[in-house]
Design a protein around this motif. Sequence first.
Motif, PDB file in Angstrom:
ATOM      1  N   MET A 133       0.816  -1.183   0.000  1.00 53.45           N
ATOM      2  CA  MET A 133       0.000   0.000   0.000  1.00 53.45           C
ATOM      3  C   MET A 133       0.859   1.245   0.000  1.00 53.45           C
ATOM      4  O   MET A 133       0.422   2.290   0.432  1.00 53.45           O
ATOM      5  CB  MET A 133      -0.924   0.012   1.214  1.00 53.45           C
ATOM      6  N   ASP A 134       2.085   1.116  -0.448  1.00 51.14           N
ATOM      7  CA  ASP A 134       2.973   2.273  -0.478  1.00 51.14           C
ATOM      8  C   ASP A 134       2.858   2.935  -1.849  1.00 51.14           C
ATOM      9  O   ASP A 134       3.412   2.447  -2.840  1.00 51.14           O
ATOM     10  CB  ASP A 134       4.409   1.825  -0.206  1.00 51.14           C
ATOM     11  N   ALA A 184       0.545   9.369  -7.264  1.00 57.43           N
ATOM     12  CA  ALA A 184      -0.892   9.561  -7.458  1.00 57.43           C
ATOM     13  C   ALA A 184      -1.145  10.761  -8.376  1.00 57.43           C
ATOM     14  O   ALA A 184      -2.022  10.728  -9.250  1.00 57.43           O
ATOM     15  CB  ALA A 184      -1.592   9.760  -6.117  1.00 57.43           C
ATOM     16  N   PHE A 185      -0.369  11.827  -8.181  1.00 58.25           N
ATOM     17  CA  PHE A 185      -0.503  13.002  -9.047  1.00 58.25           C
ATOM     18  C   PHE A 185      -0.192  12.644 -10.492  1.00 58.25           C
ATOM     19  O   PHE A 185      -0.935  13.018 -11.406  1.00 58.25           O
ATOM     20  CB  PHE A 185       0.435  14.111  -8.553  1.00 58.25           C
ATOM     21  N   TRP A 186       0.911  11.908 -10.724  1.00 59.27           N
ATOM     22  CA  TRP A 186       1.280  11.545 -12.086  1.00 59.27           C
ATOM     23  C   TRP A 186       0.242  10.602 -12.709  1.00 59.27           C
ATOM     24  O   TRP A 186      -0.071  10.710 -13.900  1.00 59.27           O
ATOM     25  CB  TRP A 186       2.662  10.897 -12.112  1.00 59.27           C
ATOM     26  N   THR A 187      -0.294   9.706 -11.929  1.00 56.74           N
ATOM     27  CA  THR A 187      -1.326   8.805 -12.435  1.00 56.74           C
ATOM     28  C   THR A 187      -2.560   9.590 -12.865  1.00 56.74           C
ATOM     29  O   THR A 187      -3.114   9.357 -13.945  1.00 56.74           O
ATOM     30  CB  THR A 187      -1.705   7.770 -11.357  1.00 56.74           C
ATOM     31  N   MET A 188      -2.984  10.546 -12.041  1.00 54.55           N
ATOM     32  CA  MET A 188      -4.141  11.365 -12.389  1.00 54.55           C
ATOM     33  C   MET A 188      -3.849  12.217 -13.628  1.00 54.55           C
ATOM     34  O   MET A 188      -4.703  12.371 -14.507  1.00 54.55           O
ATOM     35  CB  MET A 188      -4.544  12.257 -11.216  1.00 54.55           C
ATOM     36  N   LEU A 189      -2.650  12.762 -13.723  1.00 54.56           N
ATOM     37  CA  LEU A 189      -2.284  13.573 -14.873  1.00 54.56           C
ATOM     38  C   LEU A 189      -2.343  12.762 -16.161  1.00 54.56           C
ATOM     39  O   LEU A 189      -2.922  13.197 -17.151  1.00 54.56           O
ATOM     40  CB  LEU A 189      -0.879  14.160 -14.672  1.00 54.56           C
ATOM     41  N   TRP A 190      -1.761  11.570 -16.139  1.00 53.85           N
ATOM     42  CA  TRP A 190      -1.790  10.721 -17.331  1.00 53.85           C
ATOM     43  C   TRP A 190      -3.205  10.276 -17.674  1.00 53.85           C
ATOM     44  O   TRP A 190      -3.568  10.186 -18.852  1.00 53.85           O
ATOM     45  CB  TRP A 190      -0.873   9.510 -17.160  1.00 53.85           C
ATOM     46  N   PHE A 191      -3.998  10.005 -16.650  1.00 54.97           N
ATOM     47  CA  PHE A 191      -5.384   9.610 -16.893  1.00 54.97           C
ATOM     48  C   PHE A 191      -6.156  10.740 -17.589  1.00 54.97           C
ATOM     49  O   PHE A 191      -6.857  10.512 -18.575  1.00 54.97           O
ATOM     50  CB  PHE A 191      -6.062   9.224 -15.575  1.00 54.97           C
TER      51      PHE A 191
END
Length: 127
Positions: free
Chosen positions: A1-2, A8-15
């Motif tokens: 869970m690390d 998380a920011f990069w994942t949202m940006l790419w999404f």
Amino acid sequence: MDYPLLNAFWTMLWFFLWILWIMLLFHVFRDIIRDDSLSGWAKTGWLVLCVILPFIGVFVYFVARGRGMGERDRHRVEQQQQEFRSYVREAAATPGTSEELARIAELRNDGDLTVEEYERAKAKILA
């Protein structure tokens, strides 16, 4: 869970960039299909290019026909507004049922229509 905050920011940006890309691709597809100045073969060529090589196809389409996309959208919106305005004018110009009933009732009261003619006209209006 690390899962660090930056990941998380990069994942949202790419999404969101992926969603933006899909919207852009559909906008280009819609413009190709709706363009009346392109022949069927030209439309097919642009669509095939955008499907097989999507990044290159979309960027080349924007370079080659990007200015026309906005003009075609603006022209389509203006045409729809003009059609809507003409429809509203036509709908407002035609008398409604209540106005027609009042008109024939006035003609009957003035003696210009007989009772039978009045009933026929009233049935015709209400039908």
